[in-house]
Every structure is written in C-alpha cells, then in structure tokens.
Write a protein that holds these residues in place. Structure first.
Motif, short mmCIF file in Angstrom:
data_model
loop_
_atom_site.label_atom_id
_atom_site.label_comp_id
_atom_site.label_asym_id
_atom_site.label_seq_id
_atom_site.Cartn_x
_atom_site.Cartn_y
_atom_site.Cartn_z
N THR A 248 -5.97 4.12 23.11
CA THR A 248 -4.94 4.19 22.07
C THR A 248 -4.08 2.94 22.14
N PRO A 249 -3.52 2.49 21.07
CA PRO A 249 -3.74 2.97 19.71
C PRO A 249 -5.10 2.49 19.19
N SER A 250 -5.70 3.34 18.38
CA SER A 250 -7.02 2.98 17.88
C SER A 250 -6.99 2.63 16.40
N ALA A 251 -5.82 2.66 15.79
CA ALA A 251 -5.74 2.28 14.38
C ALA A 251 -4.39 1.65 14.13
N TRP A 252 -4.29 0.84 13.12
CA TRP A 252 -3.01 0.25 12.75
C TRP A 252 -2.93 0.18 11.24
N TYR A 261 5.05 -7.53 4.74
CA TYR A 261 5.71 -8.58 5.51
C TYR A 261 5.05 -9.95 5.39
N LEU A 262 3.78 -9.98 5.05
CA LEU A 262 3.11 -11.29 5.08
C LEU A 262 2.76 -11.82 3.69
N SER A 263 2.49 -10.88 2.77
CA SER A 263 2.03 -11.34 1.45
C SER A 263 3.00 -12.28 0.75
N PRO A 264 4.30 -12.02 0.79
CA PRO A 264 5.19 -12.97 0.11
C PRO A 264 5.04 -14.40 0.63
N LEU A 265 4.89 -14.51 1.94
CA LEU A 265 4.71 -15.84 2.52
C LEU A 265 3.38 -16.45 2.07
N LEU A 266 2.32 -15.63 2.11
CA LEU A 266 1.00 -16.15 1.73
C LEU A 266 0.99 -16.57 0.27
N ARG A 267 1.71 -15.79 -0.59
CA ARG A 267 1.76 -16.17 -2.00
C ARG A 267 2.35 -17.55 -2.16
N GLN A 268 3.39 -17.82 -1.41
CA GLN A 268 4.02 -19.14 -1.49
C GLN A 268 3.08 -20.23 -0.96
N TYR A 366 2.25 -6.03 22.47
CA TYR A 366 3.05 -4.96 21.87
C TYR A 366 3.19 -3.84 22.90
N ASN A 367 4.41 -3.61 23.33
CA ASN A 367 4.66 -2.53 24.27
C ASN A 367 5.12 -1.32 23.48
N PRO A 368 4.27 -0.31 23.33
CA PRO A 368 4.66 0.81 22.47
C PRO A 368 5.82 1.57 23.09
N SER A 369 6.66 2.08 22.25
CA SER A 369 7.75 2.92 22.74
C SER A 369 7.15 4.23 23.26
N ASN A 370 7.94 5.10 23.75
CA ASN A 370 7.43 6.24 24.50
C ASN A 370 6.41 7.08 23.75
N ALA A 378 3.18 1.05 9.77
CA ALA A 378 3.66 -0.22 9.22
C ALA A 378 5.03 -0.56 9.77
N ASP A 379 5.84 0.45 10.02
CA ASP A 379 7.16 0.17 10.56
C ASP A 379 7.09 -0.38 11.98
N ASP A 380 6.16 0.20 12.78
CA ASP A 380 5.98 -0.33 14.13
C ASP A 380 5.60 -1.81 14.08
N LEU A 381 4.87 -2.14 13.03
CA LEU A 381 4.31 -3.50 12.96
C LEU A 381 5.28 -4.52 12.37
N GLU A 382 6.44 -4.08 11.95
CA GLU A 382 7.34 -5.00 11.25
C GLU A 382 7.64 -6.25 12.09
N ALA A 383 8.13 -5.99 13.31
CA ALA A 383 8.50 -7.12 14.18
C ALA A 383 7.28 -7.98 14.48
N VAL A 384 6.16 -7.27 14.70
CA VAL A 384 4.92 -7.98 15.01
C VAL A 384 4.55 -8.92 13.88
N MET A 385 4.58 -8.39 12.65
CA MET A 385 4.15 -9.20 11.51
C MET A 385 5.11 -10.35 11.26
N LEU A 386 6.39 -10.13 11.52
CA LEU A 386 7.33 -11.22 11.30
C LEU A 386 7.07 -12.35 12.30
N THR A 387 6.74 -11.98 13.54
CA THR A 387 6.41 -13.01 14.51
C THR A 387 5.14 -13.75 14.10
#
Lengths: 538, 441
Positions: A248-252, A261-268, A366-370, A378-387
């Motif tokens: 785990t995790p086996s899906a994202w 989080y990424l598409s706006p940047l890619l569009r530009q 990514y260190n998952p919370s408890n 998608a919310d878990d991935l927010e910080a990840v995607m911004l990085t």
C-alpha cells in the motif's frame, strides 16, 4: 603472365667461338612482332579504357559546395546582433491624454538614457485602461503596465502570475517620481533575464560590448540552472511513477491531481513545447542495492537517508523507468512511499523529502499520515504535485524569476532561442573548419542541403527575433540546430576523417605495383625497339 | 574375365560411363548423409551456387513469392523448375564427359586451320579425357555436393563442343546459357568464338591443302580468302546470337517471375561480392580487409584483371584456339570471386585436352611440384578451415594461407600449360630447337 613469351635459343657461352653464330637469336618474324604489339595494346587498352575511368569514378571524392563564408560569418557572430525588442504598453486610469503622453515620453527618455537594459529595444506606447483584461490584448505587448492613479494605497507594484501585466500603484507621489518608480519596476522585471542572456553570450563570438558584467556568484547560479535543465525539445514526455515499498498504497488519484495542480502550468508551457503524460504504479519497489539504505535516528524517531545515497536512490535496474518514449526526452517524476516501519523517511541533513536529478527528473518521498489507505487521494497529492510542478519548471529551463509565469515563459523562449542560435552557429563554424582542414573527406549533398536549411532557418529565426515574434524564432532556431547537428554528424563523412592521402600509397601499391611492373616494362621495351627500328630505317 | 576385357576393348565409353554413374549412385546409397555433408562445405558450395540456397529459393517460388526477395537466393531463375536430384547431376556429369570426349575426338586441340602440332600423335585417347573428368575426385565431390555451378560447366563444355563441330549458333546459345546460369562464362566469348571461327574455316583450308601438289603439303598454302567467311562478320554474328540468346533467356525468366529483381540478385552478387563467406578463392580475405572507400575500386580491378586476359590469349594462341579456351577457363577457375573446387576440377580435367604437350611441361617445368602442392592443400585446406571456425585454435590466416598456396599451384599449372603450348608451336617453326633449353628474351 606468359603472354609475352617468345622462346628463343639460349645463347651459348661466349668462350666457344665455334658456336658464335648461334649466339645471337634468329630475327623475329614480323607476324610475331605484330602479335606481341597487339597483346600489349590489348592489355593497355583494358587499363586505359576501362581501368582509368573506373578508378576515377570509384575513388573520386564528392565534395558539395558549402557556403563557407556565410557559415563563418555565423560562427564569428557577424551575421547577427542580438537585440530583443520589447513593446511595453502603459495603461493609466488617468483620463487626461496629455499627462499620459507625458508619462510615456518621460519613460521613453529614461530608457534611452539609461544603460540598465542594453540588450533590449524598448518601445513604449500608451493604452487605455480597462478593468476586464482580455486575452487578445496580451498579444499586442510583451508587458502591459497598469498604472492605477486613483488608488489610495501606498506606492507598490506587483506582477500578475498568469498574465504579462504589471500593476503599479504610484501612490501620492508626483508624476516624475511615479515614472521613476515605473521605470525601476520594469528594469527589475527584466534584469534577471538580461543577466542570463548575457551569460549565454559571454563565451560566444556573439558577445556584445553592451553585455553586463556578472559576479562569480551569479555565474555559478546560472551555470547550475543550465546544467539542471534538459536540452530544449519541441516535445517532452512526462512520466509520473508511484513506487510503493510495500503493498500500500496501490493506487493514486493522479488524473484528478494532474487536472487540478499541473494542467494550468502545462497549458502555459505548451506554447513552447508539447507534453505527453504517462503514469504508472509499482508495488514492492526495492531500494537499489548500491546504496546503504535508510538509517534509524533515535533522537528524532525518524528514518534518515544520507545525502550520498540520493544519487543512487533510483533503482534503475528494477524500476521500470523508460529512458525514452519516441522522439523527445522523458522527464521522470518518482513518488516513493516507504514501508510503515521505515516511515517517516527523510533526507538526513536537511529534513527535506524531495530532490531533483539534473536532466533526468524529480524524486519525492511521501510519508503517509497515520491513516494507511490503499489509495492516495487528490488532496493527499496536492503538496506532491506542487513540488513536481516546481521541479518541472526547473527541468524544462524556466527561469526562477520574475514572479509572473507568463514573463518567465517569454524569458525562457528568448533564452532558448538565443542558445539554439549560438549552438547552431558554432556547429556551422566547426563544420566549415573541418571541411577546410581535411581536404580529402567527402561532403555528400545531404550535408550541403542541411547547411543551407540551417542558414535559412537561422536567418528566419533572427528576423523573427528582431521583430519580436519569439515563438516563431524558437521554432526556427530549433530546426536550424537540428539540421546543423545532422550535417556535422553525417556518418559517411566521419568514416573518412582519419584517412590521410599518404595512406593511399599503402592501399594501391601492394597489388597494383606488381601488376604494373610487367605492363610498363613491356610497353617501354616495345616503344624503344620501335624507335630503334625507325632510326635504322631512316 | 575375357568378356570384360572384350567389352572394354569394344565399348570403352559404355563401360566408363556406366561405372562412373554407378560409382556416384552407390556412394549416395552407401552413405546417405554424404550429399548433405558435402553441400555444407565452403569448398564446394558458394553463395551463388549452393544447393541449400536453391532449396530456399525453390520453396519461396513454389509458394508464389519472389525468390529473390529474401536476399539469400542468387541463382538463375530457370533452375527453379523442380529440385534437381542426384540422378540429374550424374546425368549432367555423364553428358559433360561425353561432350569432352567429342571435343578430344574432333582433334581441335592439335590441328587448326593454320597449324598442326608436331606432337599430334601423342594426344590421349578421347575416352581417357572423359575418364579424367568423370573419375576426378574434385568432380565427383562436386557432383555429390550438388551446386548449380555444374549446370554452368555443362553448358560451357556444350558450347565448346558445338564450336568444335563448327556450329556457331548452337555454340553461342550454349555459352549464353552458361553465362546466364553464372556470370563469368561471358569471359569465354572471345576464345570460344575464335575456336568456332577456326573450325568453320577448317574444311576449306583442308580442301585447299589436299587439292595442292605433294610439294605444298605441310607448307603454307595460299587459300582463297573469298571462300571463307570474314572474321569480322563471323564475330558480329556470333556476338549477336549470344546477345539475343541472353535477352531471350531474360525475357523467359521475367515471365516466370513477378519482377526484374533477379537481374541484380543473380548478376550483381558476383560483381559486388556482398557475401564474404570463406571459399578457396582469393577474393574474400582481400575484401574483408579492404577499406570501404576502396572496395568498389578493387572489385573493378579484380574483374578487369580477369577480363584483361581474354583477348590477349586469343591473340597469342590464335593458331591453337582450344588452348586459348582452356587457358581462359583456368583464369576463371583461379580468379573467380566465388571460387569452388568444381570449376577447378573441371579445368584440371580439361587440361587433358592438351595432352599432346604434356611431355614439354613435365620435362621442362614445375608440374610435379604444382601437383604435389595441390594434393597438400586439398588435405590441409579442410583441416585449417575446421581449426579456424570449429576448433577455434586457428584463425582466418590459416585457411587463407592454404587458399593462397592452392591458387599458386594452380597458377603454376596454368603457366606450364601456356609454356608447353607455346613451345609446341615454336618447335613446329624451328624443329632444330627441339629438346634444347630455351629462355625468354
């Protein structure tokens, strides 16, 4: 061979006078002489009629004409002077035409007099302020300055992140102070780009006297930026991979996270390059055996990864990371989720969890919370995607400043165009030196064609640059650079590079020398006897 | 016992041919694996004549594909009827031997329109010539190895035989067939044409010789030139027949095949030598080592070298045209790009056509040394090939050195043949020089 054999009585020894008459061989019959001549002519006619044309045909080196002077003028930086036109529109809320014109005139004068932005041709025009900013207005100017005279807030300026717009609130200062403020804000917006451009040109013959001196610190920073970024390509492949150390995790929820989080940047970014995106999930991903692995730190209760392990962290042997998918480079983004017992995992010295591998991609832990879900939302991935987005900007070579993304993109377009033109020009110069130095190498037509294409594209790119069509200039410069490299690395040319003329003797003589000796000797002997006979008869 | 002797005395040809055929068939029956073993030998099968490649081409052809598409098959299209059996090869050998027998019996070797050898009584019995061909171990091995070069050899012998019978059209057609099967017999065009012309003129000359007084016999006879065909006209007709035959064969092949692909595949392969499999010839090692930039030039040099002998042999040996043909066959057997022992065996056997001059070569020249070297290379060649490619304890130079010795021995034999033929001619001009040492000036 025996074709010339004309047996004759062996002359007997001279001491025996009684056989002296027999010593001289009997004269040849005229028919025999003619046969011999015909045979010699037959051999020589094969040599001359067939051998000689064949030799010329198979060993002549085809050298297409190259426009050497034009190539050298590009290499010497004489063909083009880098100057970047910038059109800046000043929109004020002021209704008074005169004061607006005065502000524009004042700014124009300031730019003409100052030497702060020597690489740019700045053209300032007045415009109408309208609250609703329309996208097509963006296209008229490289930078739009909104001067809000009515605002009561103190003097301040800010760039809009998604548009080439500088919002200026001159506050209560007078018109001259306001224009001074606007002038400085514009210079600040372009100072970094100018530094980077003059750094690019500093080592090339295109370096202009207008270039600005850089400190050693600035140089290292710019060099680091260049080494980090990929070479410019019209197409990049992005691969997002989730590697779980356990099951785990086996899906994202990568699709949603990408959209958010990424598409706006890619569009530009897609104005400059196109992007394809792939994602994958890999479970039970083991560490590479070459690294020491994480150490448990008792004090902080965390697992630590040594800095020396970071370069070997990606397990290239077992993790399915494709080096390339079709044309264009692949940018890899790896999200690593450690096992529960090794969590939380971070980098020992800094406590960070992400790092960038130059010209390869980015890695994050990514260190998952408890709550141990089997899927990352998608919310878990927010910080990840911004990085990841931040890493992506660095990897495609987007400059870190100014804060407006649109201006950074415009900056990058100019920088990329400049470096591609420089590299294509220096390749042309190298090719021209190579062809002059090695006179025996072949120059196929394809090379001449590529060189012509390079020069045409370079000229077009420079024309586009002069007229401020930066995206076209980039496209042309990229083709020019590709063609120049194709010409330089033409395989049929490289094969002959190390074959000097004197080696040809060693190729020809061992076989043709022994063949030539009897041919030449027979011909010479026959010609001599022919002359002797002629002398005798006259 | 008496009956056997009697049969031999009465029908030597029948006995020879039947025993040779029996030998071939019995070898195949006794050792069924032998043909396939021999087919795999590089000395016998070359890329342009290999039996296994023929099977591949036939397989493709029978399934409606272009046999030349795969780049493996380089043999001429008309062979594609059905797979030739060992019986067909045996029959070809017997027919070739029979043709050789006819050539020897025609006396073309020692008598031409302007020359009769003083040693003409020393020539071998025609059956012995046929036996030298049929019982030659090189011919025997080639027959069992089934390369398609056997077809070319058969057509070459047929062409020479027809030339000896003064039939220019059939001779040119047979030579066209040979050239169509494998390219190099085209180099035989000048000597075979000369031989044919000589045989066409011979009856008139003999008639003139007989018609004269007893005094003129053995001397030069003035011949009415008008009663003979002109050399140039004959040559043009012969050449035209050859060209038309080749064109006809090409058109015929095009009807069999879906495209013209066969022309580059069959005829460019010996010219450009794309397959450098080792063989007993001189080309493969040279072109492995050659720089790519000079490859085309030296391919031309090697071919021009072969070509350049064709006309000079005709000029020098115009009084003995069959000798010119045999010498040119030797040049081809030694210097051809995809050399094989089949061609060499055929050439060695056809030297026996010039058997009346053997005493000259064996007394004055190095025939014994050359033959010993040939035996030595026949033994060592396969050994070194095995050491290089299978045992791994040798290298390419081992095998190439042996092929050099092989070629050297053959060249010595060729020069000896030329020497003895020329000496024979010279002695008829100067009978006083007979048996004396001579040297070239």
């Amino acid at each position: 061979m025996a074709e010339l054999e004309k047996p004759a009585v062996k002359p007997s020894t001279a001491e025996d006078p009684s056989r002296k008459d027999q010593a001289s061989p009997p004269p040849e019959s005229p028919a025999a002489t003619w046969t011999r001549r015909c045979i010699i002519i037959a051999f020589w006619s094969v040599v001359i009629c067939l051998g000689l044309p064949h030799w010329i045909w198979t060993t002549s080196i085809h050298r297409s004409d190259l426009p050497l002077e034009t190539m050298n003028s590009w290499a010497d930086g004489k063909a083009h002077r880098f100057q970047y036109p910038l059109s800046i529109r000043i929109d004020t809320t002021e209704k008074d035409h005169e004061s607006r014109a005065a502000l524009v005139a004042d700014l124009t004068k300031k730019f003409q007099q100052s030497s702060d932005l020597p690489l740019y041709d700045i053209n300032i025009s007045p415009g109408h302020y309208s609250e609703g900013f329309l996208p097509e207005q963006e296209k008229d100017a490289d930078l739009v300055v909104y001067v809000d005279n009515e605002s009561k807030s103190p003097q301040q300026a800010s760039l809009r992140p998604w548009a080439p717009v500088l919002d200026v609130q001159p506050g209560h200062a007078g018109p001259s102070a306001a224009s001074e403020f606007i002038f400085h804000e514009i210079v600040r917006a372009y100072a970094d780009e100018q530094r980077s451009l003059s750094h690019l040109m500093s080592d090339s013959p295109f370096v202009s006297d207008k270039g600005i001196a850089l400190t050693a610190d600035q140089k290292t920073k710019l060099d680091a930026r260049t080494t980090r970024a990929f070479k410019y390509a019209s197409m990049y492949h992005l691969t997002f991979s989730l590697f779980s150390a356990s099951a785990t995790p086996s899906a994202w929820d990568i699709d949603v996270a990408m959209q958010q989080y990424l598409s706006p940047l890619l569009r530009q970014l897609s104005n400059v390059s196109r992007f394809t995106v792939d994602t994958q999930v890999q479970l039970h991903a083991a560490f590479s055996p070459s690294i020491a692995g994480p150490q448990f730190d008792q004090a902080s209760g965390k697992w630590h990864l040594q800095k020396t392990d970071l370069s070997g962290f990606v397990n290239a042997a077992e993790w399915p990371l494709n080096p390339s998918i079709g044309a264009g480079p692949t940018i890899n983004f790896v999200l690593y989720v450690p096992t529960k017992d090794q969590s939380p995992l971070e980098i020992a010295e800094t406590g960070g969890t992400s790092w960038l591998i130059p010209q390869w991609g980015g890695v994050q832990i990514y260190n998952p919370s408890n709550k141990q879900d089997s899927a990352l939302s998608a919310d878990d991935l927010e910080a990840v995607m911004l990085t990841f987005a931040d890493q992506l900007t660095a990897l495609v070579g987007l400059p870190p400043s100014p804060p407006s993304l649109t201006l950074r993109l415009a900056s990058m377009t100019r920088e990329r165009t400049t470096s591609l033109i420089l590299s294509a020009s220096s390749t042309l110069g190298a090719l021209s030196r190579l062809t002059l130095k090695l006179t025996s190498i072949a120059i196929p037509n394809s090379v001449a064609k590529s060189v012509d294409e390079t020069i045409a594209r370079l000229e077009q790119a420079c024309l586009d640059l002069r007229e401020g069509r930066y995206n076209n200039a980039l496209a042309n410069a990229r083709i020019a650079n590709d063609e120049a490299e194709k010409a330089f690395f033409e395989p049929s040319m490289v094969g002959q590079v190390y074959f000097p003329d004197e080696h040809k003797v060693a190729v020809y003589v061992p076989l043709l020398g022994p063949v030539a000796v009897p041919l030449v000797m027979a011909a010479v002997k026959e010609l001599l006897s022919l002359r002797r006979r002629k002398v005798k008869s006259t | 016992m008496n009956t056997i002797t009697k049969v031999y005395a009465d029908h030597p040809k029948t006995l020879l041919f039947s025993s040779a055929a029996a030998l071939r068939i019995l070898l195949v029956l006794a050792f069924p694996a032998l043909p396939d073993l021999l087919t795999g030998r590089v000395e016998i099968s070359s890329p342009v004549s290999s039996f296994t490649r023929l099977q591949e081409g036939l397989f493709l052809y029978q399934r409606g594909l272009d046999p030349y598409d795969g780049g493996i098959f380089h043999q001429s299209p008309t062979i594609l009827g059905r797979l030739p059996t060992i019986l067909l090869y045996t029959a070809l050998d017997i027919l070739s031997a029979s043709n050789l027998c006819h050539i020897a019996a025609s006396g073309a070797a020692y008598a031409s329109r302007s020359y009769t050898s003083p040693r003409h009584h020393r020539h071998w019995n025609p059956v012995s010539v046929a036996a030298a061909y049929l019982l030659n171990p090189l011919t025997l091995l080639t027959c069992l190895g089934r390369p398609t070069s056997v077809f070319a050899i058969f057509f070459v012998i047929l062409s020479v035989r027809e030339a000896c019978r003064a039939r220019s059209v059939t001779s040119a057609f047979a030579l066209a067939l040979a050239s169509y099967v494998s390219l190099h017999p085209v180099l035989l065009l000048p000597p075979v044409g000369l031989l044919c012309y000589d045989r066409v003129c011979l009856p008139a000359t003999e008639a003139a010789g007989r018609g004269g007084d007893g005094e003129t016999k053995g001397k030069k006879v003035a011949i009415d030139q008008r009663s003979q065909p002109s050399g140039l006209g004959f040559g043009l007709i012969y050449l035209a027949t050859f060209v038309f035959s080749v064109a006809f064969l090409f058109v015929l092949s095009r009807l069999l095949l879906p495209s013209w692909n066969f022309i580059p595949s069959v005829y460019l392969t010996p010219l450009t030598l794309p397959d450098l499999t080792p063989n007993p010839g001189l080309w493969w090692y040279f072109f492995i080592e050659m720089f790519d930039a000079f490859r085309n030039f030296f391919l031309g040099v090697f071919w021009l070298h072969m070509l350049s002998y064709s006309v000079p042999f005709c000029l020098r040996l115009q009084k003995q045209p069959l000798a010119a043909v045999v010498c040119m066959m030797g040049i081809i057997a030694i210097f051809e790009p995809y050399a094989n022992i089949g061609e060499v065996g055929f050439w060695l056997s056809s030297i026996t056509l010039l058997s009346h001059t053997f005493e000259l070569a064996s007394t004055h020249r190095y025939t014994f040394a050359a033959l010993a070297a040939l035996l030595y290379t026949v033994m060592l060649g396969p050994v070194f090939h095995h050491l290089w490619l299978y045992a791994g304890s040798g290298n390419a130079n081992f095998f190439y050195a042996i092929t050099l010795v092989w070629a050297l021995a053959l060249i010595i034999l060729l020069t000896d043949t030329v020497y003895s033929v020329l000496r024979d001619e010279w002695e008829s001009e100067r009978p006083e020089g007979k048996g004396k040492e001579v040297r070239q000036l």
